[in-house]
Design a protein around this motif. Sequence first.
Motif: not given
Length: 144
Positions: A18-26, A32-38, A40-43, A79-83
């Motif tokens: 419902n979120v990752i596949l809708k917002f990740s254009n990969k 088509n907001v994010f290139s990668y699933h990760w 969207c996860f960070v968002w 992003d990894a550091e921010a998490l």
Amino acid sequence: MENIFEIKFSFEQNVKDNVILKFSNKQGGAYNVFSYHWQCFVWAAVVGFIHNERRPLQSPIADRPFSLNTMCNSGGEKDAEALLCMCIAKVGSLDIMKEPTKAIDLINEYANGGFYYIMKMMQDQSITNDLEWVKQEIFMRKFI
């Protein structure tokens, strides 16, 4: 001790659908907001941390295709550091880094809370096919 950068993240199949596949254009996502699933996860994790939305994961759990290393190797080192920084800030101590699995579990729970917050927002308003809604959610809302 496990290497925190190699532990895979977890997320529910429901939020993937419902979120990752809708917002990740990969994978041909609708928005088509994010290139990668990760990304969207960070968002979702940022939204969860900011809104203090922590939610334990429920079955079924989706495949776990990425880790902090995946992020770093794909241009997401900051992003990894921010998490990790948000995780440390939430518990108020660096001691969480002594137990890498617990730190990743905490990030997973805040990301899951963020995913559910995002799904509620999607139900409450019409989302346009661009990045504006995402930018507003992260940067322009008043946080309590």
